[in-house]
Design a protein around this motif. Structure first.
Motif, PDB file in Angstrom:
ATOM      1  N   VAL B  49       0.820  -1.166  -0.169  1.00 41.69           N
ATOM      2  CA  VAL B  49       0.084   0.103  -0.107  1.00 41.69           C
ATOM      3  C   VAL B  49       0.836   1.255  -0.022  1.00 41.69           C
ATOM      4  O   VAL B  49       1.851   1.414   0.698  1.00 41.69           O
ATOM      5  CB  VAL B  49      -0.825  -0.077   1.208  1.00 41.69           C
ATOM      6  CG1 VAL B  49      -1.639   1.551   1.271  1.00 41.69           C
ATOM      7  CG2 VAL B  49      -1.854  -1.100   1.133  1.00 41.69           C
ATOM      8  N   ALA B  56      -4.897   5.773   0.103  1.00 43.33           N
ATOM      9  CA  ALA B  56      -4.149   4.509   0.241  1.00 43.33           C
ATOM     10  C   ALA B  56      -4.853   3.430  -0.725  1.00 43.33           C
ATOM     11  O   ALA B  56      -5.796   3.222  -1.063  1.00 43.33           O
ATOM     12  CB  ALA B  56      -4.387   3.830   1.630  1.00 43.33           C
ATOM     13  N   VAL B  57      -3.622   2.985  -1.670  1.00 43.36           N
ATOM     14  CA  VAL B  57      -3.907   1.862  -2.884  1.00 43.36           C
ATOM     15  C   VAL B  57      -2.988   0.872  -2.925  1.00 43.36           C
ATOM     16  O   VAL B  57      -1.913   1.365  -2.137  1.00 43.36           O
ATOM     17  CB  VAL B  57      -4.275   2.641  -4.045  1.00 43.36           C
ATOM     18  CG1 VAL B  57      -5.233   3.834  -4.398  1.00 43.36           C
ATOM     19  CG2 VAL B  57      -2.791   3.149  -4.683  1.00 43.36           C
ATOM     20  N   LYS B  58      -3.390  -0.248  -3.465  1.00 40.11           N
ATOM     21  CA  LYS B  58      -2.424  -1.201  -3.717  1.00 40.11           C
ATOM     22  C   LYS B  58      -1.643  -1.124  -4.773  1.00 40.11           C
ATOM     23  O   LYS B  58      -2.351  -1.206  -5.976  1.00 40.11           O
ATOM     24  CB  LYS B  58      -3.407  -2.731  -3.706  1.00 40.11           C
ATOM     25  CG  LYS B  58      -4.138  -2.972  -2.369  1.00 40.11           C
ATOM     26  CD  LYS B  58      -4.957  -4.248  -2.507  1.00 40.11           C
ATOM     27  CE  LYS B  58      -5.764  -4.335  -1.305  1.00 40.11           C
ATOM     28  NZ  LYS B  58      -6.784  -5.323  -1.546  1.00 40.11           N
ATOM     29  N   CYS B  60       0.424  -3.130  -6.227  1.00 36.36           N
ATOM     30  CA  CYS B  60       0.615  -4.078  -7.117  1.00 36.36           C
ATOM     31  C   CYS B  60      -0.588  -4.259  -7.856  1.00 36.36           C
ATOM     32  O   CYS B  60      -0.798  -5.141  -8.846  1.00 36.36           O
ATOM     33  CB  CYS B  60       0.697  -5.375  -6.328  1.00 36.36           C
ATOM     34  SG  CYS B  60      -0.884  -6.184  -5.750  1.00 36.36           S
ATOM     35  N   THR B 109      -2.013   2.456   5.319  1.00 37.58           N
ATOM     36  CA  THR B 109      -3.274   2.083   5.339  1.00 37.58           C
ATOM     37  C   THR B 109      -3.957   3.182   6.542  1.00 37.58           C
ATOM     38  O   THR B 109      -5.117   3.676   6.565  1.00 37.58           O
ATOM     39  CB  THR B 109      -3.929   0.792   5.257  1.00 37.58           C
ATOM     40  OG1 THR B 109      -3.580   0.056   4.262  1.00 37.58           O
ATOM     41  CG2 THR B 109      -5.306   0.482   5.633  1.00 37.58           C
ATOM     42  N   GLY B 131      -8.113  -4.909   4.226  1.00 39.23           N
ATOM     43  CA  GLY B 131      -7.340  -5.071   3.157  1.00 39.23           C
ATOM     44  C   GLY B 131      -5.740  -5.316   3.547  1.00 39.23           C
ATOM     45  O   GLY B 131      -4.921  -5.585   2.454  1.00 39.23           O
ATOM     46  N   ASN B 132      -5.358  -5.535   4.580  1.00 40.04           N
ATOM     47  CA  ASN B 132      -4.202  -5.473   5.026  1.00 40.04           C
ATOM     48  C   ASN B 132      -3.841  -6.856   5.902  1.00 40.04           C
ATOM     49  O   ASN B 132      -4.517  -7.043   7.070  1.00 40.04           O
ATOM     50  CB  ASN B 132      -3.397  -4.462   6.019  1.00 40.04           C
ATOM     51  CG  ASN B 132      -3.493  -3.087   4.993  1.00 40.04           C
ATOM     52  OD1 ASN B 132      -4.492  -2.662   4.866  1.00 40.04           O
ATOM     53  ND2 ASN B 132      -2.270  -2.794   4.629  1.00 40.04           N
TER      54      ASN B 132
END
Lengths: 264, 155
Positions: B49, B56-58, B60, B109, B131-132
Motif C-alpha cells: 500500500v 491508500a491503494v495497492k 501491485c 493504510t 485489506g491488510n
C-alpha cells in the motif's frame, strides 16, 4: 502480464474512438478486477484504454428525484458522499462493504456494473433500485441490463457514462460476505418504491436477478418476518467451495429479512 | 515505451516503463524504494500500500502509467529526518509488528484511515484494516497502535 498499448483519453468520445480503432482493446476503469486478470494472463488485450483521466465520468449529482453517479466515481466517494447518505443511505452502506478500503479507493461503480461479476455488490443496487444505466449510446433499464455471468446488455464499443438511481421510499442491503474477499456469497437489496417492491439478489446466481417470490411476500407485508418464512428453491443457484446451492437458497431469505430490518 | 513522471515523496521521478509495469515494480526497481513490499502479488495482502494523491491503494494492482502525473507517498516519505511519523512511532511503542513485513502497508493504510476518521473505534479500525494481512501478530497490537497513532496525529 503480456504487454499492451496504453491510452489515457481525456473524454468519453475519445475513448469510444480509440475502442473502435483497435482490434482487441479493453477498457480499464478502476482495474480492481482487470489488473489481477491481466497478471494471471487470463486476458491478453492489444490495448488498454484507461478511463481514469476523464473528468466528465466522475461525480455525484442529486437530480430528478434521485441521484446520478458518474461511472468513474469510486466506491469510497459513494460511501462518503453526504448526498448519497441523505438520498439513498442503503447505497452508501453497500459501497462501504465492497472489498476493502484500498479497493474502494480505486474501484469504480461503472467498472463493477459493466463487469457483472456474479458476486459483486453494485449489480444488486442497480437492479434493486430500478436504476438506469447511461452509456455513450443510449439508456438501459436495470431490468434489461444483466444478462449472465460477466455478461451485460452492453454492445461492442459501448461505455457506461453514469448510472441514475431513483430515490426509493425505503431501501436496505445485507450481504453474507466471504470473509477473505468480502465478495457476496449472497447479498440482497430490497427497496420499496413508488412502482412497487423490488428485491435483487447477488452472489447466488450467474448474475444479479430479482426474486419474484420475495417481492410478492414483501408486497403483502414489508417486514423481516414476511421474507424469513419464504423457502426458496436451490435450482440453478451457484454451488462452490464457499457454499452449496441449498445453503445459498437459505441465505437469500435470511439476508432479505436483514435488509428489510435495516431499510431506511 | 511510455515515459512516466510523478512526484514520489516530494521529489520528481521520471522513467521509461512498459505499459504493463506495475506501480510497485516502478517504485522498487526503478526508484529503489524497497520499503513498499510485495507480499501476495494478488491484490489481497496490502503489503504494497502507498498513497496516490493522498489515498491508500495497492501498488501491485495499479500500473505505473496510471500514476503518471500523480503525487505518490511511500513509507520512506513519512519520517521527517530521524523523527518518525506519529503512526510509525505508535507501531513501535505498541509492539504493532513482529516480522515487520506487513508493516509498511499497515502504516500507510492506517494513516489514510485516520485522515478520514480522526478518532476511530476498535471496530472501525478492524474494518479499516480488512485489506491488510498480518501473519504474526493476531492484529491485537496493530489495532492498539492505530488507536494510539490516531491520538498522536491529532495532538
Amino acid at each position: 502480464m503480456h504487454d499492451f498499448g496504453y491510452h489515457r483519453p481525456a473524454s468519453a468520445a475519445d475513448a469510444a474512438g480509440l475502442l473502435a480503432g483497435k482490434n482487441e482493446a479493453k477498457i480499464v476503469a478502476g482495474g480492481m478486477t482487470l489488473i489481477p486478470t491481466l497478471k494471471q494472463r487470463l486476458a491478453q488485450p492489444s490495448d488498454l484504454i484507461d478511463l481514469g483521466g476523464i473528468a466528465e465520468l466522475k461525480g455525484i449529482k442529486v437530480e430528478s428525484g434521485g441521484i446520478t453517479i458518474g461511472a468513474m466515481t469510486t466506491h469510497a466517494d459513494v460511501e462518503r458522499s453526504t448526498d448519497v447518505r441523505k438520498t439513498i443511505p442503503a447505497l452508501a452502506v453497500l459501497a462501504s462493504g465492497i472489498g476493502d478500503p484500498l479497493v474502494r479507493n480505486r474501484g469504480t461503480m461503472g467498472g463493477s456494473v459493466a463487469n457483472s461479476d456474479p458476486a459483486a455488490d453494485y449489480p444488486a443496487a442497480v437492479l434493486g433500485l430500478g436504476a438506469t444505466v447511461r452509456t455513450n449510446k443510449r439508456e438501459i433499464k436495470a431490468d434489461d441490463f444483466f444478462k449472465g455471468m460477466f455478461e451485460t446488455a452492453l454492445q461492442d464499443g459501448e461505455i457506461i457514462t453514469a448510472i441514475h438511481f431513483p430515490k426509493p421510499e425505503k431501501a436496505g442491503y445485507s450481504k453474507f460476505a466471504n470473509p477473505a474477499s468480502r465478495y457476496a456469497i449472497v447479498g440482497v437489496f430490497v427497496a420499496r418504491t413508488s412502482g412497487g417492491i423490488r428485491v435483487a439478489v447477488t452472489g447466488a446466481g450467474p448474475c444479479a436477478y430479482r426474486s419474484k417470490e420475495l417481492e410478492g411476500a414483501l408486497s403483502a407485508n414489508f417486514t423481516p418476518d414476511a421474507v424469513k418464512a419464504v423457502k426458496l428453491s436451490a435450482d440453478g443457484l451457484n454451488s462452490d467451495l464457499h457454499a452449496t446451492a441449498e445453503y445459498r437458497a437459505h441465505l437469500i431469505s435470511v439476508m432479505a429479512s436483514r435488509a428489510v430490518a435495516a431499510a431506511s | 515505451m511510455p515515459t512516466v513522471e510523478m512526484t514520489v515523496n516530494g521529489k520528481r521521478a521520471s522513467a521509461q516503463v512498459e505499459g504493463r509495469t506495475l506501480l510497485v515494480q516502478f517504485l522498487r526497481e526503478k526508484l529503489g524504494l524497497t520499503g513498499t513490499h510485495i507480499g501476495c502479488d494478488t491484490s489481497q495482502c496490502g503489503a504494497c500500500v502507498v498513497h496516490i494523491d493522498g489515498r491508500a491503494v495497492k501498488s501491485c494492482t495499479m500500473l505505473a502509467v496510471q500514476a503518471n502525473g500523480a503525487s505518490v507517498m511511500t513509507i520512506e516519505g513519512l519520517a521527517n529526518g530521524e523523527k518518525l511519523h506519529p503512526m510509525q512511532e505508535a507501531f513501535r511503542d505498541n509492539h504493532g509488528l513482529q516480522c515487520g513485513f506487513c508493516t509498511p502497508g499497515m502504516v500507510m493504510t492506517a494513516i489514510d484511515l485516520v485522515k478520514n476518521n480522526p478518532a476511530p473505534s476498535e471496530e472501525e479500525i478492524r474494518h479499516g484494516l480488512e485489506g491488510n494481512i498480518c501473519r504474526c501478530t493476531g492484529y491485537h497490537n496493530i489495532v492498539k497502535a492505530v488507536k494510539a497513532g490516531a491520538a498522536a496525529m491529532k495532538g
